[in-house]
Design a protein around this motif. Structure first.
Motif, short mmCIF file in Angstrom:
data_model
loop_
_atom_site.label_atom_id
_atom_site.label_comp_id
_atom_site.label_asym_id
_atom_site.label_seq_id
_atom_site.Cartn_x
_atom_site.Cartn_y
_atom_site.Cartn_z
N ARG A 91 -1.78 7.89 10.88
CA ARG A 91 -1.75 6.76 9.94
C ARG A 91 -0.46 6.73 9.14
O ARG A 91 0.10 5.69 8.87
N PRO B 285 5.60 6.66 10.96
CA PRO B 285 6.03 5.62 11.89
C PRO B 285 5.71 6.09 13.31
O PRO B 285 5.74 7.29 13.60
N ARG B 286 5.44 5.13 14.15
CA ARG B 286 5.02 5.49 15.51
C ARG B 286 6.07 6.35 16.22
O ARG B 286 5.75 7.29 16.94
N VAL C 194 10.58 -2.71 12.13
CA VAL C 194 9.17 -3.10 11.93
C VAL C 194 8.31 -1.84 11.79
O VAL C 194 7.47 -1.73 10.89
N ASP C 195 8.56 -0.86 12.67
CA ASP C 195 7.80 0.40 12.64
C ASP C 195 7.92 1.07 11.26
O ASP C 195 6.93 1.45 10.63
N SER D 44 8.87 -0.32 8.41
CA SER D 44 8.34 -1.17 7.33
C SER D 44 6.82 -1.04 7.23
O SER D 44 6.25 -1.16 6.15
N LEU D 45 6.19 -0.80 8.37
CA LEU D 45 4.72 -0.68 8.35
C LEU D 45 4.25 0.67 7.80
O LEU D 45 3.06 0.88 7.61
N HIS D 46 5.19 1.57 7.56
CA HIS D 46 4.85 2.89 7.02
C HIS D 46 5.74 3.19 5.81
O HIS D 46 6.55 4.11 5.82
#
Ligand code: FMN
Length: 380
Positions: A19, A22-23, A188-189, A191-193
């Protein structure tokens, strides 16, 4: 009491790390070679080993301490070398060193560490070991060996199972490289984390601190580590007077040859499945290598162990000591120093509980006798 723990199983640590990270970073930690079959098998094979419970034994304060080489550790497990640990969470290296000292377990410092080997030794003290990769010119490796000696490391690990870095599909797909190349996908990765991204940006993007690629401290996981060969091992044995361990042995002939080279311990490992996807599970090589090198050769095992029962099983199959890789990074990523502390505590608790079930008070008594019905079919 359980409520105050951030992690009560490996699966917790993994889920939280997934969670938070980042991926691209999670994939760097968890990813393996090729189709990732070897890494799955490394863990699955533990499920095929059964332990024999014994009743009515008087169990009081099971002794978990472990004498290994010239050390007296509090537990039979330690932290495998991993490059770029600060990617899991800022300050991870320092947390690792301080926590290893507190638990009195070994911390193996990678050549590709995100802190200098000198700082890690200063933070971790005596149970800090140095792991050597021979990257590029052999002279660079000798410089690292000299630095390790000057920093008063007493134990050196030569990793030999990375003649070239394997194709790790997740990293290739994600464009994993440090410093990061930020394209749209990575933006994007990250920013999502935001928690990880802002903390990491604030502390500075981690870099490898022990070696340079040309003029840059770039961590290129495709860089060749092919400089080590049998002559290098002989020369290293000649030069390094402290403990010398060779990591990444899966074959009995290699084990004999390494033993004859005069090393102090053999580390059975398939690099957590990160190198050869068609490798058999590392646990299946362990009893064969134990039989080959005899009862007195110290053996370390890693690859696939996730909990205390796994540690006990590896000890029963011939290891003297067990190291863990990914679970440590996941615990750090999940909850930083507290996560690491909780994970190591749970390993310790699980081993104590399993020993009680097996009717064993002292870790030294763990042998093939604790295996139910001899050794499982996959191990034979
Ligand atoms: C993120 C990561 C980085 C690693 N870096 C190194 C390294 O620099 N040197 C090395 O000898 N092994 C390295 N390894 C391999 C580990 O030392 C160990 O062999 C492996 O993780 C054990 O398998 P496990 O993750 O299933 O416990 C790395 C493993 C991971 C997961």
């Amino acid at each position: 009491m359980l409520g105050s723990k951030s992690i009560i199983s490996f699966e917790d640590a993994r889920a939280k790390a997934k969670r938070k990270l980042p991926r691209m970073i999670f994939d760097f930690i968890e990813g393996s070679a090729g189709r990732e079959i070897a890494s799955d098998r490394n863990s699955e094979i533990f499920n095929d080993i059964f332990l024999k419970s014994k009743v009515l034994a008087e169990i009081k304060d099971p002794k978990l301490n472990s004498k290994f080489l010239n050390y007296s550790f509090d537990f039979p497990f330690g932290i495998a070398p991993m490059g770029m640990c600060d990617l899991a969470w800022p300050g991870a290296d320092k947390n690792l060193a301080e926590t290893a000292k507190k638990f009195n377990i070994p911390l193996c410092v990678s050549t590709a560490a995100s802190s200098s080997l000198e700082d890690l030794k200063k933070w971790g003290k005596d149970q800090t070991w140095f792991q050597l990769y021979v990257n590029g010119p052999t002279q660079d490796a000798w410089t690292l060996v000299d630095r390790a000696k000057a920093a008063e490391y007493k134990t050196l690990i030569l990793t030999v199972d990375v003649p070239v870095v394997s194709r790790r599909v997740r990293d290739l797909r994600n464009g994993f490289i440090v410093p990061f190349k930020i394209g749209l996908k990575q933006f994007v990765d990250f920013s999502l984390h935001p928690h990880w991204s802002l903390s990491t940006l604030f502390k500075g993007i981690p870099e490898p601190k022990n070696f340079r690629h040309g003029s840059e401290n770039r961590f290129d996981r495709n860089a060749s580590r092919a400089g080590a060969n049998w002559e290098f091992l002989d020369a290293l044995r000649e030069k390094w007077k402290g403990n010398l361990i060779v990591k990444g042995i899966m074959d009995t002939d290699d084990a004999s040859r390494v033993q004859n080279a005069g090393v102090d311990a053999i580390w059975v490992s398939n690099h957590g499945g990160r190198q050869l996807d068609s490798s058999p599970p590392a646990l299946s090589a362990l009893p064969k290598i134990r039989n080959t090198v005899g009862p007195n050769m110290p053996i370390i095992f890693d690859s696939g162990a996730r909990n205390g029962e796994d540690v006990v099983k590896a000890l029963a199959l011939g290891a003297n000591f067990v190291m863990l890789g990914r679970p440590i990074m996941m615990a750090l990523a999940a909850s930083s120093k507290k996560g690491l502390n909780d994970y190591l505590s749970l390993l310790k608790d699980e081993i104590g509980v399993v020993m009680a079930q097996l009717g064993i008070n002292d870790l030294e008594k763990i042998s093939g006798d604790v295996l139910y019905d001899g050794i499982s079919k996959n191990i034979r």
